[in-house]
Design an enzyme around this catalytic site. Sequence first.
Site, PDB file in Angstrom:
ATOM      1  N   GLY A  18      11.099 -14.232   5.927  1.00 54.71           N
ATOM      2  CA  GLY A  18      10.701 -12.971   5.300  1.00 54.71           C
ATOM      3  C   GLY A  18      11.300 -11.780   6.030  1.00 54.71           C
ATOM      4  O   GLY A  18      11.151 -11.644   7.241  1.00 54.71           O
TER       5      GLY A  18
ATOM      6  N   GLY B  47      10.565  -8.557   5.424  1.00 55.84           N
ATOM      7  CA  GLY B  47       9.758  -7.372   5.119  1.00 55.84           C
ATOM      8  C   GLY B  47       9.653  -6.528   6.389  1.00 55.84           C
ATOM      9  O   GLY B  47      10.498  -6.610   7.289  1.00 55.84           O
ATOM     10  N   PHE B  48       8.596  -5.745   6.480  1.00 55.11           N
ATOM     11  CA  PHE B  48       8.433  -4.867   7.655  1.00 55.11           C
ATOM     12  C   PHE B  48       8.380  -5.682   8.941  1.00 55.11           C
ATOM     13  O   PHE B  48       9.006  -5.330   9.936  1.00 55.11           O
ATOM     14  CB  PHE B  48       7.154  -4.040   7.515  1.00 55.11           C
ATOM     15  CG  PHE B  48       7.275  -2.941   6.508  1.00 55.11           C
ATOM     16  CD1 PHE B  48       7.935  -1.768   6.830  1.00 55.11           C
ATOM     17  CD2 PHE B  48       6.751  -3.071   5.236  1.00 55.11           C
ATOM     18  CE1 PHE B  48       8.063  -0.743   5.905  1.00 55.11           C
ATOM     19  CE2 PHE B  48       6.875  -2.061   4.306  1.00 55.11           C
ATOM     20  CZ  PHE B  48       7.534  -0.898   4.639  1.00 55.11           C
TER      21      PHE B  48
ATOM     22  N   VAL C  61      11.610 -20.527   1.377  1.00 60.02           N
ATOM     23  CA  VAL C  61      11.037 -21.585   2.204  1.00 60.02           C
ATOM     24  C   VAL C  61       9.997 -22.314   1.380  1.00 60.02           C
ATOM     25  O   VAL C  61       9.134 -21.697   0.762  1.00 60.02           O
ATOM     26  CB  VAL C  61      10.423 -21.003   3.493  1.00 60.02           C
ATOM     27  CG1 VAL C  61       9.788 -22.104   4.328  1.00 60.02           C
ATOM     28  CG2 VAL C  61      11.496 -20.289   4.280  1.00 60.02           C
TER      29      VAL C  61
ATOM     30  N   GLU D 148      -2.129   6.160  -6.531  1.00 56.10           N
ATOM     31  CA  GLU D 148      -0.797   6.773  -6.589  1.00 56.10           C
ATOM     32  C   GLU D 148      -0.142   6.524  -7.950  1.00 56.10           C
ATOM     33  O   GLU D 148       0.481   7.414  -8.534  1.00 56.10           O
ATOM     34  CB  GLU D 148       0.061   6.252  -5.431  1.00 56.10           C
ATOM     35  CG  GLU D 148      -0.433   6.836  -4.113  1.00 56.10           C
ATOM     36  CD  GLU D 148       0.152   6.209  -2.841  1.00 56.10           C
ATOM     37  OE1 GLU D 148      -0.216   6.681  -1.762  1.00 56.10           O
ATOM     38  OE2 GLU D 148       0.947   5.267  -2.933  1.00 56.10           O
TER      39      GLU D 148
ATOM     40  N   ASP E  95       1.168  -9.101   6.796  1.00 57.37           N
ATOM     41  CA  ASP E  95       0.177  -9.355   5.736  1.00 57.37           C
ATOM     42  C   ASP E  95      -0.317 -10.790   5.692  1.00 57.37           C
ATOM     43  O   ASP E  95      -1.453 -11.051   5.305  1.00 57.37           O
ATOM     44  CB  ASP E  95       0.810  -9.049   4.362  1.00 57.37           C
ATOM     45  CG  ASP E  95       0.745  -7.565   4.031  1.00 57.37           C
ATOM     46  OD1 ASP E  95       0.366  -6.779   4.910  1.00 57.37           O
ATOM     47  OD2 ASP E  95       1.097  -7.208   2.886  1.00 57.37           O
TER      48      ASP E  95
ATOM     49  N   ALA F  46       1.797  -1.576   6.560  1.00 59.35           N
ATOM     50  CA  ALA F  46       3.079  -1.684   7.255  1.00 59.35           C
ATOM     51  C   ALA F  46       2.981  -1.488   8.780  1.00 59.35           C
ATOM     52  O   ALA F  46       3.611  -2.252   9.530  1.00 59.35           O
ATOM     53  CB  ALA F  46       4.065  -0.692   6.642  1.00 59.35           C
TER      54      ALA F  46
HETATM   55  C1  LIG Z   1       2.584  -1.180  -4.104  1.00 62.04           C
HETATM   56  C2  LIG Z   1       2.313  -1.223  -2.625  1.00 62.04           C
HETATM   57  C3  LIG Z   1       2.124  -0.031  -1.935  1.00 62.04           C
HETATM   58  C4  LIG Z   1       1.892  -0.058  -0.566  1.00 62.04           C
HETATM   59  N1  LIG Z   1       1.711   1.131   0.107  1.00 62.04           N
HETATM   60  C5  LIG Z   1       1.571   1.135   1.448  1.00 62.04           C
HETATM   61  C6  LIG Z   1       1.497   2.358   2.183  1.00 62.04           C
HETATM   62  O1  LIG Z   1       1.541   3.443   1.599  1.00 62.04           O
HETATM   63  N2  LIG Z   1       1.372   2.294   3.543  1.00 62.04           N
HETATM   64  C7  LIG Z   1       1.343   1.088   4.200  1.00 62.04           C
HETATM   65  O2  LIG Z   1       1.279   1.079   5.423  1.00 62.04           O
HETATM   66  N3  LIG Z   1       1.392  -0.083   3.532  1.00 62.04           N
HETATM   67  C8  LIG Z   1       1.507  -0.091   2.190  1.00 62.04           C
HETATM   68  N4  LIG Z   1       1.589  -1.281   1.495  1.00 62.04           N
HETATM   69  C9  LIG Z   1       1.432  -2.538   2.244  1.00 62.04           C
HETATM   70  C10 LIG Z   1       2.697  -2.894   2.970  1.00 62.04           C
HETATM   71  O3  LIG Z   1       3.796  -2.822   2.091  1.00 62.04           O
HETATM   72  C11 LIG Z   1       2.544  -4.285   3.561  1.00 62.04           C
HETATM   73  O4  LIG Z   1       1.449  -4.271   4.442  1.00 62.04           O
HETATM   74  C12 LIG Z   1       3.797  -4.703   4.315  1.00 62.04           C
HETATM   75  O5  LIG Z   1       4.889  -4.791   3.420  1.00 62.04           O
HETATM   76  C13 LIG Z   1       3.582  -6.034   5.012  1.00 62.04           C
HETATM   77  O6  LIG Z   1       4.769  -6.399   5.651  1.00 62.04           O
HETATM   78  P1  LIG Z   1       5.156  -7.936   5.823  1.00 62.04           P
HETATM   79  O7  LIG Z   1       6.415  -7.928   6.611  1.00 62.04           O
HETATM   80  O8  LIG Z   1       3.993  -8.692   6.320  1.00 62.04           O
HETATM   81  O9  LIG Z   1       5.431  -8.464   4.347  1.00 62.04           O
HETATM   82  P2  LIG Z   1       6.417  -7.924   3.219  1.00 62.04           P
HETATM   83  O10 LIG Z   1       6.868  -6.544   3.537  1.00 62.04           O
HETATM   84  O11 LIG Z   1       5.690  -8.147   1.939  1.00 62.04           O
HETATM   85  O12 LIG Z   1       7.673  -8.897   3.315  1.00 62.04           O
HETATM   86  C14 LIG Z   1       7.627 -10.244   2.972  1.00 62.04           C
HETATM   87  C15 LIG Z   1       9.045 -10.734   2.741  1.00 62.04           C
HETATM   88  O13 LIG Z   1       9.026 -12.146   2.635  1.00 62.04           O
HETATM   89  C16 LIG Z   1       9.857 -12.573   1.567  1.00 62.04           C
HETATM   90  N5  LIG Z   1       9.328 -13.875   1.117  1.00 62.04           N
HETATM   91  C17 LIG Z   1       8.139 -14.136   0.523  1.00 62.04           C
HETATM   92  N6  LIG Z   1       7.972 -15.454   0.327  1.00 62.04           N
HETATM   93  C18 LIG Z   1       9.090 -16.053   0.796  1.00 62.04           C
HETATM   94  C19 LIG Z   1       9.524 -17.406   0.875  1.00 62.04           C
HETATM   95  N7  LIG Z   1       8.774 -18.429   0.447  1.00 62.04           N
HETATM   96  N8  LIG Z   1      10.738 -17.664   1.402  1.00 62.04           N
HETATM   97  C20 LIG Z   1      11.530 -16.658   1.839  1.00 62.04           C
HETATM   98  N9  LIG Z   1      11.164 -15.359   1.801  1.00 62.04           N
HETATM   99  C21 LIG Z   1       9.944 -15.056   1.300  1.00 62.04           C
HETATM  100  C22 LIG Z   1       9.751 -11.455   0.541  1.00 62.04           C
HETATM  101  O14 LIG Z   1      10.886 -11.421  -0.306  1.00 62.04           O
HETATM  102  C23 LIG Z   1       9.658 -10.214   1.445  1.00 62.04           C
HETATM  103  O15 LIG Z   1      10.919  -9.671   1.715  1.00 62.04           O
HETATM  104  C24 LIG Z   1       1.831  -1.293   0.119  1.00 62.04           C
HETATM  105  C25 LIG Z   1       2.024  -2.489  -0.577  1.00 62.04           C
HETATM  106  C26 LIG Z   1       2.271  -2.453  -1.943  1.00 62.04           C
HETATM  107  C27 LIG Z   1       2.488  -3.739  -2.695  1.00 62.04           C
END
Ligand SMILES: Cc1cc2nc3c(=O)[nH]c(=O)nc-3n(C[C@H](O)[C@H](O)[C@H](O)COP(=O)(O)OP(=O)(O)OC[C@H]3O[C@@H](n4cnc5c(N)ncnc54)[C@H](O)[C@@H]3O)c2cc1C
Length: 458
Positions: free
Chosen positions: A17, A19-20, A85, A176, A306, A323
């Site tokens: 992943g 993400g953040f 994965v 929002e 998350d 995030a």
């Molecule tokens: C609409 C929305 C608005 C938000 N607004 C805010 C905000 O204003 N402020 C704030 O702090 N937070 C906000 N959040 C929450 C924030 O985006 C999340 O807390 C943050 O993205 C978590 O980061 P992460 O790295 O855990 O997961 P994510 O950022 O969700 O990244 C997960 C990554 O894993 C990848 N992935 C998933 N499953 C698989 C797999 N099986 N194999 C390979 N890759 C995979 C995905 O493609 C993605 O790139 C918001 C969320 C949403 C949905």
Amino acid sequence: MDIPYATEQQKRVVVVGAGFAGLTLAKKLSPRHFQILLLDKNNYHQFQPLLYQVATAGLEPSSISFPLRKVFQQKPNIFIRVAEVQQILPAEKAIETTIGKIDYDYLVLAHGAETNFFDNANTQHYGYSMKSVSEALLIRNTLLKNFEQALIAATEAERNALLNVVIVGGGPTGVELAGAVAEMKNKLLPKDYPELNFSAMHIYLLEAAPGLLNGMSAASSAKVTEYLKGLGVKVQIQTAVKDYDGHTVYLNNGTTLQSRCLIWAAGVKGAVIAGLPQEVLLPNKRIVVNEYNAVKGFDAVFALGDIACMVSEQNPKGHPQVAPVAIQQAQLLAVNLKRLLTQQSLLPFAYRNKGSMATVGRNLAVAELGKIKIKGFIAWMAWMFVHLMSVIGVKNRLFILINWIWQYITYDQSLRLIIKATEKKKPLICPETRKRITISAKHFTVSSNYQEILRQVQ
Ligand SMILES: Cc1cc2nc3c(=O)[nH]c(=O)nc-3n(C[C@H](O)[C@H](O)[C@H](O)COP(=O)(O)OP(=O)(O)OC[C@H]3O[C@@H](n4cnc5c(N)ncnc54)[C@H](O)[C@@H]3O)c2cc1C
């Protein structure tokens, strides 16, 4: 997977992943000590906090998506693979993916959360969720398509149902989104569709709890409700969706709403990858981790952001799924993985909460930064500054800023396009011979029936 190690001492960290959490970790890990294999199902990082602006035609998808290969252009020890994965094999220290089996020394799960429809299959089928850029684009297309169809609707009831938008969930995302759709309705749509009567369009924001923005103070919740009502949003608290059939929304108070667009922003759950024992998964599918983000019972498997849930006396339900938690956990894990190599004791995670904020629209926002609570224009400026500075890439920031300034001056979004990706039709394969069937107009003039074609081929 055959990727050569730079030195014999190097350890392979597989990060699932980008993400953040995953992106921060890959950036922070020392490439001298680690070979980093970053896997994501997309070839880009997406900035989820601004998805709602893509869904309401305020921003281009490319403004909030950033190609992973560009982030790591100068990092020879970081290998990126676009793959999903599918299974974790902890006993073999390997994972099964769509591109094959991959071994690891350390595995870091940072694959985030997915929309939780709480087992309501109909709502999941007919409703829309907003967890990715693709889903945000689908919402944009649906809204615009519904307005086009409203022009040719046979009855007034059908036209109104096409105009109405129901948003479920009164957290920051729902708030929002409701504000942005209301601004579209008030400033933009009457200019684009002068034939439609937008006073018949209703935007509903439904929340099951007694107030909006559950995680913020009562004062901020009340202010945001006031802002939304001022924009014409129908806020209904203590109201839950029981069912939705694509046309009618059935509510727990016995009433119904008519809408062709229901957007579900009422919760998330962990995205499950097979292979971990049941006891490390909570009912909401988050993975239980200790204070070092190691998955309960494993010393070479970690989970961040998350998907992870670090339960403590202070945080009995784990940290909020935002995030900053994901970023801070990743920063600490980069330090701790290095400490593991040198057999130093690990440092426990402590979340530094810098505050929370939500915006409703132009000049309307609330922010709580420690004991300081602000609202209105200053909060809105603070919200824009924080979000702009968090987006990756100078070009993206610039594009977003230009878009925002343009919209502020003109009350106009210029991206109201219904763009659908065309998929090439899959070739027809004969189930017995597994050979591709080529259909020539000379031989098959009338029948488009698959069985008929097979019969003729045989
Ligand atoms: C609409 C929305 C608005 C938000 N607004 C805010 C905000 O204003 N402020 C704030 O702090 N937070 C906000 N959040 C929450 C924030 O985006 C999340 O807390 C943050 O993205 C978590 O980061 P992460 O790295 O855990 O997961 P994510 O950022 O969700 O990244 C997960 C990554 O894993 C990848 N992935 C998933 N499953 C698989 C797999 N099986 N194999 C390979 N890759 C995979 C995905 O493609 C993605 O790139 C918001 C969320 C949403 C949905």
